[in-house]
Design an enzyme around this catalytic site. Structure first.
Site, short mmCIF file in Angstrom:
data_model
loop_
_atom_site.label_atom_id
_atom_site.label_comp_id
_atom_site.label_asym_id
_atom_site.label_seq_id
_atom_site.Cartn_x
_atom_site.Cartn_y
_atom_site.Cartn_z
CG ASP A 60 -1.55 -1.20 1.61
OD1 ASP A 60 -1.51 -2.15 0.82
OD2 ASP A 60 -2.14 -1.26 2.72
CD1 TRP A 120 1.12 -4.11 9.53
CD2 TRP A 120 -1.00 -4.75 9.20
NE1 TRP A 120 1.10 -5.49 9.52
CE2 TRP A 120 -0.19 -5.92 9.33
CE3 TRP A 120 -2.37 -4.92 9.00
CZ2 TRP A 120 -0.72 -7.21 9.24
CZ3 TRP A 120 -2.90 -6.21 8.92
CH2 TRP A 120 -2.08 -7.33 9.03
NE ARG A 184 -6.33 -4.71 7.68
CZ ARG A 184 -6.87 -5.91 7.92
NH1 ARG A 184 -6.96 -6.35 9.16
NH2 ARG A 184 -7.30 -6.66 6.92
#
Ligand code: DQQ
Length: 565
Positions: A60, A120, A184
């Site tokens: 990402d 993340w 998330r």
């Protein structure tokens, strides 16, 4: 020089041909050797102007931002291998123009109890006083997903190399019915009229995807709002939720909600209005609650996209991760995996009904000499080669004009839910009668044994016409073990009125990124043609439909290599 030394031109030409043939022969010899083969594949399929780190894994895009004259792109990065790991870090690159990039040291690595098992995805917010801050998901000591903050250590460092994680992290923890393993990717925060910050985090409850809303006065203590910003029934986990004002239509500010649907690995979006006081988003198109009817950011290989507001040019820019379509073993052999789409400017179509995406204008600085074709009739079953290009690294813009819509095939209403199936079943090459397929065959062998077909078909529906756009990868490579889908989506265009449809295709070794109908529908494909080995790829415009289609204009450019270190 040729007139003074008449033989010299021939000698130079002959020796150039010999050295090119020798290079092809050398590659073929080397290709027999497994180590050299991996090296060659790594180089052949590596992109020249799509962002990718020098080696290893990337997924990402994270926290893109513009700060003090510098563009920053962070990204999910495994600095040790070409495979994803939960224990992932943040790569960091900077640029003055969004085209050429300099890699810096890792910005975030797992280091503290609140992110020791992985850093993340997340986003950046520029706080008043010009202070950037990152919010990201950390996997804590028991792999719970918690939301953390990081600040630049030194604001006078123009590249913001070092980031500090305050001890008070995490700032948001799973609560209530939220599953700690499914919570998330905090969004960029926005400031409400009441002086409180808001942000959204993706999750799922009972199989229903949710964009949770949180509020804070000080950016440290975050309180969940009473209602989610938005949710849908049965859509599964929502990742990388993005939410922002896209533009104005008839005096109303239109917001865009972007959701990465984990279950299907596609990015969907909805346009609508936002009630700040109630903290809810309302979709304009209330005809169906089924998320599968939402339009997609890209109908091909793009996921986990993220936007930022470019204050320098007052535009909203989107990045999206384009995963490989080869095997994990191929990635390990290549030594790298994952690229980003080109940065795309987002805007609202003039009637306020859909999103339009277009490559940033800065990309045009890489264009070389222009190839220009005009007024070419593509009769049924014909194809025209676009010569004079290095096809594996090019930018192509073409406009097709439809002289008649009379022959359009009738549209079956059931086709609406599954455009890829329609692309698969109708195919790119078979002439079923009707308008199209017409479009481009890119990265094509001269016998078309390998090619990626990007094309349109026009159907006659109840009182209107439907335009289908496909990117068919099924013949993109002779290698049978690759993932080679036919991707497709409809183009929301009034073809009866416009009578023209444009296609822009960015070809960059292993990626074919296409913008149909001026950027209303995008499809990105990852392809690995074996003909790249011979450097003998072709580009054709084609029409295999029964109605003649005219190319009113085609412009194409070789693209120079971007500096990405
Ligand atoms: N990738 C990240 C997650 C995110 C997912 C982990 C989307 O934060 O939900 O690498 O691709």
């Amino acid at each position: 020089m040729a007139s003074i030394f008449p033989g010299l031109g021939w000698i130079l030409g002959f020796s150039f041909i010999c050295s090119s043939l020798f290079e092809i022969y050398r590659r073929h010899l080397l290709y027999q050797d497994p180590i050299a083969k991996n090296f060659i594949a790594s180089e052949l399929y590596r992109t020249a102007y799509h962002f990718q780190p020098t080696q290893h894994w990337m997924n990402d895009p994270n926290a893109p931002m513009y700060y003090n004259g510098v563009y920053h792109l962070f990204y999910q990065h495994n600095p040790d291998a070409a495979t994803w790991t939960a224990n992932i870090s943040w790569g960091h690159s900077v640029s003055a123009d969004l085209v050429h990039w300099t890699g810096l040291e890792l910005a975030l690595t797992p280091s503290d109890p609140f992110d020791i098992s992985g850093c993340w995805s997340g986003s950046a917010t520029i706080l008043p006083g010009s202070k950037p801050v990152i919010l990201y998901t950390g996997l804590d000591t028991v792999s719970r997903q918690v939301q953390n903050i990081a600040y630049p250590k030194n604001l006078s460092d123009p590249f913001l190399r070092e980031w500090i994680k305050p001890r008070y992290n995490p700032v948001i923890e799973p609560h209530g019915r939220i599953d700690a393993a499914l919570f998330r990717d905090p969004s960029t925060a926005w400031l409400g009229r009441d002086g409180s910050w808001r942000l959204t985090v993706g999750t799922v409850i009972d199989g229903n995807g949710l964009a949770m809303l949180y509020k804070s006065k000080d950016f440290v203590k975050w309180v969940p709002a009473e209602n989610p910003l938005y949710y849908t029934n049965g859509s599964g986990m929502w990742e990388c939720v993005d939410f922002f004002p896209l533009g104005e239509a008839r005096g109303v500010t239109k917001y865009m909600l972007k959701v990465s649907m984990f279950d299907v690995s596609y990015d969907y979006y909805a346009l609508g209005t936002y009630d700040e006081e109630g903290g809810v988003f309302t979709r304009d198109d209330a005809s169906s609650t089924d998320y599968r009817t939402w339009p997609m950011i890209d109908y091909g290989r793009v996921y986990a996209s993220k936007t930022f507001l470019d204050e320098a040019k007052q535009r909203r820019i989107l990045w999206g991760w384009s995963n490989e379509s080869n095997s994990i073993a191929d990635d390990v052999a290549k030594g790298w995996a994952g690229i980003q789409t080109v940065p795309r400017v987002l805007s609202l179509d003039t009637d306020g009904k859909r999103l339009v995406q277009w490559p940033i204008e800065e990309l045009e600085s890489l264009r070389g000499e222009q190839i220009h074709l005009q007024d070419i009739e593509l009769e049924t079953g014909s194809q025209v080669e676009v010569r004079g290009l290095k096809v594996s690294q090019a930018d192509v813009e073409v406009e097709f004009e439809l002289q008649s819509l009379i022959g359009a095939e009738p549209f079956d209403a059931n086709w609406i839910v599954d455009p890829p199936k329609l692309c698969r079943e109708k195919g790119a090459y078979a002439n079923h009668g009707g308008i199209g397929p017409f479009g481009l065959l890119v990265l094509a062998a001269d016998n078309l044994e390998e090619n990626t077909a990007v094309y349109f078909r026009v159907f006659r529906a109840e009182g209107s016409y439907k335009v289908l756009m496909c990117a068919d990868q099924r013949r993109s490579s002779k290698r049978s073990e690759l993932y080679k889908p036919a991707s497709g989506g409809f183009v929301d265009i009034d073809i009866k009125k416009e009578r023209k449809i444009s296609l822009r295709t960015l070809i960059d070794h292993s990626v074919v990124e296409s913008f149909g109908g001026g950027g209303r529908t995008c499809i990105t494909s990852r392809v690995y043609p074996t003909i790249l080995l011979n450097d003998n790829t072709h580009l054709y415009a084609f029409n295999y439909g029964t109605e003649t289609v005219k190319i009113s204009e085609l412009k194409a450019w070789n693209m120079a290599q971007a500096q990405i270190s």
